[in-house]
Design a protein around this motif. Structure first.
Motif, mmCIF file in Angstrom:
data_model
loop_
_atom_site.group_PDB
_atom_site.id
_atom_site.type_symbol
_atom_site.label_atom_id
_atom_site.label_comp_id
_atom_site.label_asym_id
_atom_site.label_seq_id
_atom_site.Cartn_x
_atom_site.Cartn_y
_atom_site.Cartn_z
ATOM 1 N N SER A 125 53.433 66.712 138.391
ATOM 2 C CA SER A 125 52.757 67.172 137.169
ATOM 3 C C SER A 125 51.526 66.315 136.886
ATOM 4 N N TRP A 126 51.646 65.021 137.134
ATOM 5 C CA TRP A 126 50.518 64.127 136.882
ATOM 6 C C TRP A 126 49.327 64.473 137.770
ATOM 7 N N ARG A 127 49.586 64.846 139.009
ATOM 8 C CA ARG A 127 48.492 65.269 139.900
ATOM 9 C C ARG A 127 47.758 66.463 139.306
ATOM 10 N N ALA A 128 48.516 67.369 138.696
ATOM 11 C CA ALA A 128 47.894 68.533 138.059
ATOM 12 C C ALA A 128 47.044 68.112 136.870
ATOM 13 N N LEU A 129 47.541 67.153 136.088
ATOM 14 C CA LEU A 129 46.757 66.659 134.960
ATOM 15 C C LEU A 129 45.463 66.016 135.436
#
Length: 278
Positions: free
Chosen positions: A122-126
């Motif tokens: 999810s952090w990569r998406a952010l």
């Protein structure tokens, strides 16, 4: 931002109002009126989340306010069920559409939900949302140092904010120290705790009486002097305005020492290591 609202400069240079307005557990059909009252009182930072199911109500209040978008700071959050790289990007678009905004000022992963094992993806998406200019700052909520350490193994952007449960009954010294060491701003949710017992504490009442302030203003002032960002919630216009009036007075070192004694390690919400509801 209005000149009378102090800001915190986040680690990417973005300025965030130190005192904002939260809408947790406010029904969508009541949210527009509550946010409108907050904006009329002078708030410019509004905190919502996909899980609150009131992003549309927030968006309507923002649109109707006539306030310039650059003077507003809007936070929303990714729910656990939407964690994962592709899922996060889709969830963000849903939130952005409901809010009616071209960009969001701060987007947070709502919980680490460690058993799901998806917050790193999810952090990569952010990070992509930041690169694409759809989010001005990204951060996390309810992350413990262990979760932040795991994120740091692969992250290229350090979280700007860690929003945690924080109040005199739960002072989170370890998390706050970790955040400060790593340049992460700490933001307090449930800043007044729940149920009113904190506001009835004799020490809080005594300080409030001496200063001619309300108990809530004293606790909010405690947060501000800690250097944390704070987002009290109310649906009562008078209280909404009252909570914003936490400036123009100072707690003494003796006051702060007395309030520090209220530490109970007492949560009103779940422990982040254990909360994995999707």
């Amino acid at each position: 931002m209005p000149a009378d609202l102090p800001t915190i400069t986040l680690n990417n240079g973005v300025e965030m109002p130190q005192l904002g307005f939260g809408v947790f557990q406010v029904p969508d059909d009541e949210t527009t009126a509550a946010v409108t009252a907050a904006l009329e009182a002078g708030y410019r930072s509004i905190d919502t989340a996909a899980a609150y199911q009131n992003e549309a109500g927030v968006g309507k209040a923002l649109a109707d306010s006539g306030i310039d978008r650059s003077d507003l700071f809007v936070t929303t959050k990714l729910w656990n069920a939407d964690q994962g790289y592709d899922e996060t990007l889709k969830a963000f678009e849903r939130s952005r559409s409901l809010l009616g905004l071209e960009y969001v000022d701060l987007y947070l992963i709502h919980w680490p939900a460690p058993a799901l094992g998806k917050y790193v993806d999810s952090w990569r998406a952010l990070e992509k949302l930041t690169t694409d200019g759809l989010v001005r700052a990204i951060g996390v909520s309810n992350f413990q140092p262990s979760h932040l350490d795991k994120l740091a193994e692969t992250a290229s952007i350090v979280p700007a904010v860690n929003q945690i449960e924080l109040h005199p009954y739960l002072q989170q010294a370890e998390v706050r120290a970790y955040d400060e060491e790593h340049g992460i701003a700490t933001e307090a949710w449930s800043p007044l705790a729940k149920g009113g017992s904190l506001l009835g504490e004799p020490v809080v009442q005594a300080i409030a009486e001496r200063l001619g302030r309300t108990a809530a203003q004293v606790v909010l002032r405690w947060h501000l002097q800690l250097g944390t960002i704070v987002i009290p919630k109310s649906v009562t216009p008078a209280r909404i305005a009252e909570n914003l009036d936490a400036f123009g007075f100072e707690l003494t070192d003796a006051d702060l020492a007395e309030l520090a004694k209220l530490e109970r390690d007492e949560r009103t919400g779940p422990h982040p290591d254990e909360f994995n509801v999707a």
